[in-house]
Motif scaffolding. Structure first.
Motif, PDB file in Angstrom:
ATOM      1  N   ALA A 195      55.357  42.130  42.457  1.00  0.00           N
ATOM      2  CA  ALA A 195      55.860  41.447  43.552  1.00  0.00           C
ATOM      3  C   ALA A 195      56.784  42.385  44.154  1.00  0.00           C
ATOM      4  CB  ALA A 195      56.962  40.618  42.905  1.00  0.00           C
ATOM      5  N   LEU A 196      57.392  43.319  43.792  1.00  0.00           N
ATOM      6  CA  LEU A 196      58.291  44.213  44.756  1.00  0.00           C
ATOM      7  C   LEU A 196      57.107  44.916  45.661  1.00  0.00           C
ATOM      8  CD1 LEU A 196      60.671  45.593  42.067  1.00  0.00           C
ATOM      9  CD2 LEU A 196      61.137  44.247  44.248  1.00  0.00           C
ATOM     10  N   LEU A 197      55.857  45.497  44.952  1.00  0.00           N
ATOM     11  CA  LEU A 197      55.210  46.366  45.880  1.00  0.00           C
ATOM     12  C   LEU A 197      54.552  45.332  46.962  1.00  0.00           C
ATOM     13  CD1 LEU A 197      53.671  48.651  43.237  1.00  0.00           C
ATOM     14  CD2 LEU A 197      55.030  49.188  44.868  1.00  0.00           C
ATOM     15  N   ALA A 198      54.144  44.248  46.519  1.00  0.00           N
ATOM     16  CA  ALA A 198      53.676  43.248  47.720  1.00  0.00           C
ATOM     17  C   ALA A 198      54.494  43.004  48.630  1.00  0.00           C
ATOM     18  CB  ALA A 198      53.542  41.886  47.111  1.00  0.00           C
ATOM     19  N   ARG A 221      58.088  55.370  32.830  1.00  0.00           N
ATOM     20  CA  ARG A 221      57.924  54.011  33.623  1.00  0.00           C
ATOM     21  C   ARG A 221      56.816  53.719  33.696  1.00  0.00           C
ATOM     22  NH1 ARG A 221      62.145  54.193  38.549  1.00  0.00           N
ATOM     23  NH2 ARG A 221      61.228  52.144  38.409  1.00  0.00           N
ATOM     24  N   PRO A 222      56.008  53.662  32.585  1.00  0.00           N
ATOM     25  CA  PRO A 222      54.709  53.549  32.811  1.00  0.00           C
ATOM     26  C   PRO A 222      54.190  51.984  33.456  1.00  0.00           C
ATOM     27  CG  PRO A 222      55.067  52.847  30.362  1.00  0.00           C
ATOM     28  CD  PRO A 222      56.349  53.534  31.216  1.00  0.00           C
ATOM     29  N   ALA A 223      54.954  50.924  33.276  1.00  0.00           N
ATOM     30  CA  ALA A 223      54.539  49.798  34.244  1.00  0.00           C
ATOM     31  C   ALA A 223      54.442  50.067  35.454  1.00  0.00           C
ATOM     32  CB  ALA A 223      55.251  48.649  33.634  1.00  0.00           C
ATOM     33  N   THR A 224      55.709  50.581  36.140  1.00  0.00           N
ATOM     34  CA  THR A 224      55.554  51.079  37.593  1.00  0.00           C
ATOM     35  C   THR A 224      54.642  51.895  38.120  1.00  0.00           C
ATOM     36  OG1 THR A 224      58.037  50.897  37.410  1.00  0.00           O
ATOM     37  CG2 THR A 224      57.051  52.008  39.420  1.00  0.00           C
ATOM     38  N   HIS A 225      54.301  52.926  37.190  1.00  0.00           N
ATOM     39  CA  HIS A 225      53.030  53.899  37.500  1.00  0.00           C
ATOM     40  C   HIS A 225      51.781  52.980  37.716  1.00  0.00           C
ATOM     41  CE1 HIS A 225      50.576  57.333  37.268  1.00  0.00           C
ATOM     42  NE2 HIS A 225      49.921  56.668  36.209  1.00  0.00           N
ATOM     43  N   VAL A 251      63.955  46.968  45.544  1.00  0.00           N
ATOM     44  CA  VAL A 251      62.962  48.175  46.105  1.00  0.00           C
ATOM     45  C   VAL A 251      63.493  48.404  47.480  1.00  0.00           C
ATOM     46  CG1 VAL A 251      61.404  46.447  47.020  1.00  0.00           C
ATOM     47  CG2 VAL A 251      60.712  48.636  46.796  1.00  0.00           C
ATOM     48  N   ALA A 252      63.527  49.534  47.778  1.00  0.00           N
ATOM     49  CA  ALA A 252      63.852  50.146  49.114  1.00  0.00           C
ATOM     50  C   ALA A 252      62.688  50.550  49.955  1.00  0.00           C
ATOM     51  CB  ALA A 252      65.085  51.083  48.916  1.00  0.00           C
ATOM     52  N   CYS A 253      62.781  50.205  51.151  1.00  0.00           N
ATOM     53  CA  CYS A 253      61.531  50.607  52.276  1.00  0.00           C
ATOM     54  C   CYS A 253      61.985  51.048  53.384  1.00  0.00           C
ATOM     55  CB  CYS A 253      60.686  49.237  52.380  1.00  0.00           C
ATOM     56  SG  CYS A 253      59.983  48.325  51.091  1.00  0.00           S
ATOM     57  N   ALA A 254      61.347  51.698  54.122  1.00  0.00           N
ATOM     58  CA  ALA A 254      62.060  52.362  55.216  1.00  0.00           C
ATOM     59  C   ALA A 254      60.939  53.021  56.212  1.00  0.00           C
ATOM     60  CB  ALA A 254      63.005  53.727  55.049  1.00  0.00           C
ATOM     61  N   ILE A 298      58.866  54.427  50.412  1.00  0.00           N
ATOM     62  CA  ILE A 298      59.362  53.659  49.113  1.00  0.00           C
ATOM     63  C   ILE A 298      60.209  54.725  48.295  1.00  0.00           C
ATOM     64  CG2 ILE A 298      59.150  52.354  47.035  1.00  0.00           C
ATOM     65  CD1 ILE A 298      56.381  51.064  48.279  1.00  0.00           C
ATOM     66  N   PRO A 299      61.282  54.656  48.334  1.00  0.00           N
ATOM     67  CA  PRO A 299      62.144  55.846  47.880  1.00  0.00           C
ATOM     68  C   PRO A 299      62.618  55.527  46.453  1.00  0.00           C
ATOM     69  CG  PRO A 299      63.500  54.752  49.525  1.00  0.00           C
ATOM     70  CD  PRO A 299      62.181  54.278  49.709  1.00  0.00           C
ATOM     71  N   TRP A 300      62.718  54.396  46.233  1.00  0.00           N
ATOM     72  CA  TRP A 300      63.246  53.874  44.895  1.00  0.00           C
ATOM     73  C   TRP A 300      62.754  52.387  44.595  1.00  0.00           C
ATOM     74  CZ3 TRP A 300      66.912  50.281  44.581  1.00  0.00           C
ATOM     75  CH2 TRP A 300      67.772  50.015  45.662  1.00  0.00           C
ATOM     76  N   LEU A 301      62.315  52.196  43.473  1.00  0.00           N
ATOM     77  CA  LEU A 301      62.189  50.855  43.108  1.00  0.00           C
ATOM     78  C   LEU A 301      62.470  50.873  41.498  1.00  0.00           C
ATOM     79  CD1 LEU A 301      58.598  49.271  43.451  1.00  0.00           C
ATOM     80  CD2 LEU A 301      59.648  49.348  41.286  1.00  0.00           C
TER      81      LEU A 301
END
Length: 296
Positions: free
Chosen positions: A111-114, A146-150, A84-87, A97-100
């Motif tokens: 975990a990435l969103l946490a 990408r339903p799991a990410t959604h 994951v990228a954060c800025a 969050i531009p991409w994950l």
């Protein structure tokens, strides 16, 4: 023998750490696993641009943010299973969050969103709001693929909004007509390569903007026809000219994005545009969503 009473196991929650140079091959593989038809293969160069917060398509948006921080998720065996990228936006600290990418594993997405929440605490956060260098202008998350990410974004409290229809076609499209009186020149923005104008009586009545192909994939950024020139086949002919121009630049396929988030009859009704693209051979790949999380 008695039937087994064991239950399917679920991946354990991964550990998170900053992305390092040695992680590049595994991160590229994650990105490519989510690649849609009409999107380029992930390369070290594209990932480097995305990791720095630069992109040809939406550079004007990226300029408002600090350089992203990239984190990777690592499973118990040491394999990278997510990134994951954060800025932060420079002027007010708003998060981004531009991409994950998570291999569509819910526990990895969570975990990435946490980790993103820990890096961007108590501030509003926008997720997937604009394109990165890893895509051909694809703004938003393709929620159908990408339903799991959604679902993970919704669990984390994000509100999603469907904004774009993503479409693709093979080139060439030889049965499409071409417009007469087309003037071709350099485009002015969005990293586009050419602007095509239909000129009648010394006045521009229609224009199209196309992007330079990447890995044989060209982008049709937009077509616009003056109201007085509509209903005469101008838009269809200009579309044929734009796709022919993309083919001349080396494209073997074309993608486009339709902002059809409003219902028919609204100010930005895209019914006619969708009908034009479908009749020209474009097929819908997915619908693109962006997300927002309010601050604490």
């Amino acid at each position: 023998m008695p039937a087994s009473t064991s239950h399917p196991t679920h991946p354990a929650r991964p550990t998170l750490r900053p992305c390092g140079p040695a992680d590049l091959p595994e991160v590229l593989a994650l990105v490519d696993a989510d690649r849609l038809p009409g999107q380029p293969r992930a390369t070290p160069e594209l990932l480097a641009e995305a990791s720095r917060g630069r992109t040809e398509a939406d550079g004007h948006w990226w300029g408002a943010y600090d350089e992203p921080e990239v984190q990777v998720a690592v499973d118990s065996g040491g394999a990278i299973v997510g990134a994951v990228a954060c800025a932060r936006r420079t002027k007010d600290g708003t998060g981004l969050i531009p991409w994950l990418h998570c291999g569509e594993e819910p526990v990895v997405a969570d975990a990435l969103l946490a980790r993103a929440a820990a890096l961007l605490p108590a501030v509003p956060v926008d997720a997937f709001p604009f394109a990165t260098a890893l895509t051909q202008g694809l703004e938003g998350l393709p929620a159908g693929h990408r339903p799991a990410t959604h679902a993970a974004l919704e669990r984390a409290g994000y509100t999603g909004e469907r904004l774009w229809r993503y479409m693709r076609a093979d080139l060439p499209r030889p049965r499409l007509p071409r417009a007469e009186g087309v003037r071709v020149g350099p485009a002015r923005d969005r990293g586009a390569s050419q602007r095509l104008e239909v000129v009648r009586d010394g006045r521009t009545v229609a224009e199209a903007v196309i992007g330079h192909p990447v890995q044989g994939i060209g982008v049709l950024w937009w077509i616009e026809v003056d109201a007085a020139a509509r209903g005469r086949g101008t838009g269809r002919a200009l579309l044929g000219s734009a796709l022919h121009a993309l083919g001349g630049l080396g494209a073997t396929q074309a993608v486009l994005y339709v902002d059809d988030d409003e219902p028919p009859g609204g100010e930005r009704d895209r019914t006619a545009a969708n009908r034009l693209y479908e009749s020209a051979g474009f097929a819908e790949i997915d619908r693109l969503w962006s997300y927002a999380l309010p601050g604490a």
